[in-house]
Design a protein around this motif. Sequence first.
Motif, PDB file in Angstrom:
ATOM      1  N   SER A 254      22.012 -14.965   3.742  1.00 25.15           N
ATOM      2  CA  SER A 254      20.665 -14.433   3.502  1.00 25.15           C
ATOM      3  C   SER A 254      20.194 -14.793   2.096  1.00 25.15           C
TER       4      SER A 254
ATOM      5  N   SER B 124      17.898  -6.425   9.247  1.00 28.67           N
ATOM      6  CA  SER B 124      18.732  -5.376   8.666  1.00 28.67           C
ATOM      7  C   SER B 124      19.099  -4.383   9.763  1.00 28.67           C
ATOM      8  N   ALA B 125      20.393  -4.276  10.043  1.00 32.48           N
ATOM      9  CA  ALA B 125      20.859  -3.409  11.120  1.00 32.48           C
ATOM     10  C   ALA B 125      20.733  -1.929  10.781  1.00 32.48           C
ATOM     11  N   THR B 126      20.422  -1.600   9.538  1.00 39.07           N
ATOM     12  CA  THR B 126      20.307  -0.198   9.129  1.00 39.07           C
ATOM     13  C   THR B 126      18.866   0.219   8.857  1.00 39.07           C
TER      14      THR B 126
ATOM     15  N   VAL C 264      21.972 -11.353  10.413  1.00 37.61           N
ATOM     16  CA  VAL C 264      22.103  -9.914  10.174  1.00 37.61           C
ATOM     17  C   VAL C 264      22.550  -9.741   8.727  1.00 37.61           C
TER      18      VAL C 264
ATOM     19  N   GLN D 187      23.522  -7.413   6.703  1.00 36.58           N
ATOM     20  CA  GLN D 187      24.744  -6.692   6.321  1.00 36.58           C
ATOM     21  C   GLN D 187      26.000  -7.515   6.602  1.00 36.58           C
ATOM     22  N   GLN D 188      25.934  -8.408   7.589  1.00 39.69           N
ATOM     23  CA  GLN D 188      27.103  -9.195   7.968  1.00 39.69           C
ATOM     24  C   GLN D 188      27.137 -10.561   7.292  1.00 39.69           C
ATOM     25  N   GLU D 189      25.966 -11.073   6.910  1.00 39.91           N
ATOM     26  CA  GLU D 189      25.882 -12.427   6.352  1.00 39.91           C
ATOM     27  C   GLU D 189      25.028 -12.448   5.086  1.00 39.91           C
ATOM     28  N   ARG D 190      25.337 -11.543   4.191  1.00 37.64           N
ATOM     29  CA  ARG D 190      24.536 -11.458   2.964  1.00 37.64           C
ATOM     30  C   ARG D 190      24.537 -12.762   2.156  1.00 37.64           C
TER      31      ARG D 190
ATOM     32  N   LYS E 107      15.687 -12.803   9.668  1.00 38.19           N
ATOM     33  CA  LYS E 107      16.567 -11.941   8.873  1.00 38.19           C
ATOM     34  C   LYS E 107      16.386 -10.498   9.346  1.00 38.19           C
TER      35      LYS E 107
END
Length: 244
Positions: free
Chosen positions: A195, A158-160, A187, A189-192, A156
């Motif tokens: 996740s 996080s891109a940020t 990712v 942010q893209q696949e919450r 998992k």
Amino acid sequence: MNASVVPAAVTDAEFAARVLQSPVPVLVDVWAAWCQPCVTLKPVMQRLAESYSGRATVLTLDADTNLEMVTAFDVRALPTVLLFDRGALVARQSGAQSLATYVALLDGQLAARSAGQAPQAIAPTTPAPAVLPTDSPAVREARELAAAGTPTVLFKHSATCSISISVKREYDAFVRQHPDIPTRLVVVQQERPLSNALADVLQVRHESPQALVVRDGQVLWHASHHRITAERMAAAVVAASRTL
């Protein structure tokens, strides 16, 4: 101004005594040596330590070696500055901010103390995961990943989050070194939904970055933040394979 005052380092083991039990407010700068914005913030912390000597304490916490507090206070970006008063986390600022920002935090808390106000603890930053339908695509994929018959690595990311960006290099190295081992990069942010579904299906509290080794519906190993290395992921897969 006392020019001899320098922000001291605090560790996981010392945190309760030096921060949570402190008789004065404590500003904790969570940083890492590889984080350039953290380096630029050092002179600001120095000035604060000098200006507030005797009224408040300024400490630094190395995120790479003090993962317990990083996790406990949900630090997801560096630098993050946490303000504590009488055992409560009362404010936080992510990213390098101006001196005036931290002065306002400290002055506000000192004024509240002078007025006899109790510390107002802030809420955790992590939102509660959404409840997903049991037949949603995310839940179905989470179950399929968990049910894999061979050890599978889930990561998992996080891109940020600067910590996650740093740790992802370890995951990328693992993938290059072990192309035959099944992996799944999520990712957040893209696949919450996925996740959240993985946290629910696997019954492991969500963190990012987070790595898990799963097989036959079980989590055989998991780690977060800088506990994740290519070497540890490989060792976890080897250990999981031996139990087949």
